[in-house]
Design a protein around this motif. Structure first.
Motif, PDB file in Angstrom:
ATOM      1  N   GLY A 243       0.800  -1.216   0.000  1.00  0.00           N
ATOM      2  CA  GLY A 243       0.000   0.000   0.000  1.00  0.00           C
ATOM      3  C   GLY A 243       0.833   1.264   0.000  1.00  0.00           C
ATOM      4  N   GLN A 258      -6.955   8.238  -3.481  1.00  0.00           N
ATOM      5  CA  GLN A 258      -7.438   7.375  -2.386  1.00  0.00           C
ATOM      6  C   GLN A 258      -8.511   8.051  -1.540  1.00  0.00           C
ATOM      7  OE1 GLN A 258      -6.203   4.410  -3.098  1.00  0.00           O
ATOM      8  NE2 GLN A 258      -5.036   5.651  -4.575  1.00  0.00           N
ATOM      9  N   LEU A 261     -11.708   6.171  -0.745  1.00  0.00           N
ATOM     10  CA  LEU A 261     -11.648   4.987   0.116  1.00  0.00           C
ATOM     11  C   LEU A 261     -11.488   5.376   1.580  1.00  0.00           C
ATOM     12  CD1 LEU A 261      -9.189   2.694  -1.913  1.00  0.00           C
ATOM     13  CD2 LEU A 261     -11.702   2.613  -1.898  1.00  0.00           C
ATOM     14  N   GLN A 265     -11.145   0.343   4.011  1.00  0.00           N
ATOM     15  CA  GLN A 265     -11.298  -0.123   2.634  1.00  0.00           C
ATOM     16  C   GLN A 265      -9.936  -0.191   1.932  1.00  0.00           C
ATOM     17  OE1 GLN A 265     -14.111   2.850   1.357  1.00  0.00           O
ATOM     18  NE2 GLN A 265     -15.851   1.446   1.513  1.00  0.00           N
ATOM     19  N   PHE A 266      -9.095   0.786   2.181  1.00  0.00           N
ATOM     20  CA  PHE A 266      -7.752   0.793   1.600  1.00  0.00           C
ATOM     21  C   PHE A 266      -6.942  -0.393   2.119  1.00  0.00           C
ATOM     22  CE2 PHE A 266      -3.271   1.926   1.661  1.00  0.00           C
ATOM     23  CZ  PHE A 266      -3.063   2.485   0.410  1.00  0.00           C
ATOM     24  N   LYS A 269      -8.098  -3.527   0.446  1.00  0.00           N
ATOM     25  CA  LYS A 269      -7.686  -3.554  -0.953  1.00  0.00           C
ATOM     26  C   LYS A 269      -6.238  -4.006  -1.109  1.00  0.00           C
ATOM     27  CE  LYS A 269      -7.227  -0.523  -5.006  1.00  0.00           C
ATOM     28  NZ  LYS A 269      -7.475   0.831  -5.553  1.00  0.00           N
ATOM     29  N   TYR A 270      -5.372  -3.567  -0.176  1.00  0.00           N
ATOM     30  CA  TYR A 270      -3.948  -3.872  -0.281  1.00  0.00           C
ATOM     31  C   TYR A 270      -3.506  -4.985   0.671  1.00  0.00           C
ATOM     32  CZ  TYR A 270      -3.325   0.027  -3.447  1.00  0.00           C
ATOM     33  OH  TYR A 270      -3.392   0.858  -4.545  1.00  0.00           O
ATOM     34  N   SER A 297     -11.168   9.195   5.364  1.00  0.00           N
ATOM     35  CA  SER A 297     -10.542   9.062   4.048  1.00  0.00           C
ATOM     36  C   SER A 297      -9.080   8.665   4.195  1.00  0.00           C
ATOM     37  CB  SER A 297     -10.634  10.385   3.288  1.00  0.00           C
ATOM     38  OG  SER A 297      -9.720  10.414   2.205  1.00  0.00           O
ATOM     39  N   MET A 298      -8.635   7.699   3.388  1.00  0.00           N
ATOM     40  CA  MET A 298      -7.241   7.264   3.435  1.00  0.00           C
ATOM     41  C   MET A 298      -6.294   8.365   2.991  1.00  0.00           C
ATOM     42  SD  MET A 298      -5.388   4.783   4.429  1.00  0.00           S
ATOM     43  CE  MET A 298      -3.641   4.389   4.392  1.00  0.00           C
ATOM     44  N   THR A 299      -6.784   9.328   2.237  1.00  0.00           N
ATOM     45  CA  THR A 299      -5.938  10.452   1.815  1.00  0.00           C
ATOM     46  C   THR A 299      -5.346  11.180   3.020  1.00  0.00           C
ATOM     47  OG1 THR A 299      -7.017  10.798  -0.310  1.00  0.00           O
ATOM     48  CG2 THR A 299      -5.978  12.707   0.670  1.00  0.00           C
ATOM     49  N   PRO A 527     -14.606   9.800   3.297  1.00  0.00           N
ATOM     50  CA  PRO A 527     -14.264   9.535   1.897  1.00  0.00           C
ATOM     51  C   PRO A 527     -15.060  10.392   0.911  1.00  0.00           C
ATOM     52  CG  PRO A 527     -14.384   7.481   3.099  1.00  0.00           C
ATOM     53  CD  PRO A 527     -14.863   8.542   4.039  1.00  0.00           C
TER      54      PRO A 527
END
Length: 624
Positions: A243, A258, A261, A265-266, A269-270, A297-299, A527
């Motif tokens: 990731g 990202q 997500l 969720q991130f 995914k990874y 948010s993964m950001t 997100p």
């Protein structure tokens, strides 16, 4: 650009190299119990009736003794200067270049009058850079205190009550430039470069990621990870790499993508193990945006990690040496006033009045019935407040309609004063508690609040509402409920200092407490929100948008607020000099034109109404 790509390449190679080094390290030292036992060091807690004095638990291990002594020692050495490497980063140079553009540009033949609504960091920064550019800003702050989300006030005992526990990171280039420009860098109390976490499974103990001094990025972070074997196993560290590699290879473009997500969720995914969330991401998420990872948010996480990995001192922290209004806001306001601007408190705005021919701003109508006119108008209000002020004719525009997708996140700040000195870390600590985020003993970390005999803990209570991940709406709970829950959690985490587990069976006693609710703090970085953040340039020629929710790369933070205000000042300066601005950011296709309605406006004259933090509930408020 080439330098950025080179840094990413080296970072990627380092991570691959770490896979081998970590494996060797783990096997070579698997038999060494490299523990950092810290007896309730930074969590000096207690309860009003059942509290605790802290007793160090004796350890037989030499490593344990050394770690305990090191972690519990309060730093009495002279104040550390701002780390020199902070001023060598590209982000620092970019921030300095924008300051230079505004301060060294050709003076306008006629300075423009600019009305700024809001005296938080964004509004003050905007005013500062406007006077630097030769213009005449007037800041209208509704409350009797400056600072907005960093405001503070004194109680009847003269103790300062802060809206939030505010920490300065080395990765805050615009904020660091601001301190340098105002010649107040010596007001920052830099702490040892480490990240300290409470060990939930080992009550009363802490573990730290220590960044070795003088080691360049990203190797210093690698060393910090390598020397901590308590929070993640070698397998978990390796499974984080898939990731992180795209972030290092693609940079900001990957980070921005990202945003759709959540953290969980991130991770799914990874293929990241769930325990990474429990050990690291929950603490980071609550510290960065007061939200649990399933809603964040993964950001947000990647933005912080990217800065910490690529900037040697990006994750090093500093505390202000006193209260925010006097030690930070006042120097900015003094600079503005010394260069021809004005800063007015106790001047709430009732409405934004428009010219009937082109819907540009005609004037501001103040709550007292008077009006204020200017050449340009800047909103530096929180997003939840500006939404209530948007004129009817603007509400149909997609630029303004997208603000309905943004909303402040609730958070609670708590102050606890104890009858004795508790063991303390001189710095920020991550509690890893379901109820508490980060905290610090301000009687140790901040010179103005120093007390050799008693401790004062400042703690962030988050998440504190269902929207942020809490099972209960703590914003609506009584002060007594909140304090009881906080002390109970501290007693669970640090039984040697709090509650019946203490040596004397009672522990430290709570002398007094303060609860500050912020029902709408920084915008909720759930997100998919980044695409709705507006540009500083708006479709209305003489109206500019500032605030940490407006588009800029540092999200909702003190750095984001300062940068957004600075970018708003740039828009005004460019317009006045007939230079091309960056233009209006494209509005997402999901937002369309709509019908307007009369604005609700701000109701009430208390801090929460203006987006601030507040002691007490409703109109029962006794502070500015």
């Amino acid at each position: 650009m080439a330098a950025d790509q080179c840094t990413r390449t080296w970072s990627m190679l380092l991570l691959v190299y770490l896979l081998f080094v970590l494996t060797a390290w783990e096997h070579a030292y698997a038999f060494v119990p490299y523990r950092y036992p810290r007896s309730a060091s930074n969590t000096r807690a207690c309860s009003s009736s059942k509290s605790t004095t802290s007793t160090c638990t004796h350890r037989s291990s030499l490593n344990s003794i050394r770690a305990s002594v090191q972690l519990n020692m309060v730093d009495t050495s002279p104040r550390r200067p701002t780390p020199a490497r902070i001023k060598q980063t590209q982000n620092w140079h970019d921030a300095a270049a924008l300051s230079k553009k505004l301060s060294e540009a050709v003076r306008p033949s006629e300075s423009k009058k600019v009305a700024i609504i809001g005296g938080g960091l964004s509004g003050l920064a905007c005013a500062k850079y406007l006077v630097d550019a030769g213009h005449r800003p007037i800041v209208y702050e509704a409350r009797d205190v400056l600072g907005g989300k960093v405001s503070a006030w004194q109680d009847e005992d003269g103790d300062w009550i802060e809206t939030g526990l505010h920490i300065f990171f080395g990765a805050y280039p615009n904020m660091m430039n601001l301190f340098e420009e105002l010649d107040i860098e010596d007001r920052l109390q830099w702490k040892e470069h480490s990240m300290t976490f409470a060990m939930q499974e080992l009550p009363g103990r802490f573990t730290s990621f220590k960044f070795p001094p003088g080691v360049p990025a990203p190797f210093n972070m690698a060393a910090a990870i390598l020397t901590n074997t308590e929070m993640l196993t070698i397998e978990e560290k390796i499974r984080m790499v898939p990731g992180l590699l795209p972030m290092l290879i693609e940079g900001q473009s990957f980070i921005d993508k990202q945003d759709e997500l959540s953290v969980l969720q991130f991770m799914e995914k990874y293929g990241m193990p769930r325990r990474i969330n429990e050990e690291i991401f929950i603490a980071m998420g609550k510290a960065l945006d007061f939200i649990d990872p399933d809603k964040l948010s993964m950001t947000v996480i990647l933005t912080a990690m990217n800065r910490f990995i690529n900037e040697a001192d990006g994750s090093q922290t500093a505390f202000l040496d006193g209260n925010q209004p006097d030690r930070l806001c006042k120097p900015i306001a003094d600079h503005v006033k010394a260069h021809g601007g004005e800063v007015l408190t106790g001047n709430p705005i009732a409405s934004i009045e428009l010219n009937p021919d082109d819907d540009s701003v005609k004037c501001l109508k103040l709550a007292d019935g008077s009006t204020a006119t200017a050449d340009y108008y800047v909103s530096a209000m929180p997003v939840d407040v500006i939404k209530r002020m948007i004129p009817k004719n603007w509400q149909q525009m997609p630029y303004f309609r997208q603000l309905s997708e943004l909303e402040g996140i609730p958070v609670i700040n708590i102050h606890l004063w104890f009858d004795r000195k508790l063991k303390a870390v001189d710095g920020l600590c991550f509690s890893r508690s379901p109820l508490l985020s980060v905290y610090a003993d301000m009687s140790v970390c901040c010179d103005e609040y120093k007390d050799p005999d008693k401790s004062m803990l400042e703690l962030v209570f988050a998440p504190c509402a269902p929207v942020a991940g809490s099972d209960k709406n703590w914003i609506a709970a009584s002060d007594e409920e909140i304090i009881e829950a906080t002390l109970g959690e501290l007693a669970r985490l640090f039984p040697t200092e709090i509650g019946p587990g203490a040596a004397d069976g009672a522990g430290a006693q709570l002398l007094k407490s303060a609860v500050v609710r912020v029902p709408r703090s920084v915008y909720a970085a759930i997100p998919g929100r980044n695409k709705f953040r507006p540009s500083q340039t708006s479709p209305v020629d003489n109206f500019i948008m500032a605030g940490d929710f407006a588009s800029q790369k540092y999200l909702g933070s003190m750095e984001g607020a300062v940068l957004s205000g600075k970018l708003a000042a740039e828009v005004v300066a460019d317009k006045c000099a007939n230079r091309e601005t960056k233009g209006v950011k494209d509005v997402h296709k999901s937002i369309s034109y709509g019908e307007g309605k009369d604005p609700v406006g701000v109701r009430g004259n208390y801090p929460i109404a203006f987006g601030g933090g507040q002691q007490g509930s409703g109109t029962d408020v006794y502070h500015p």
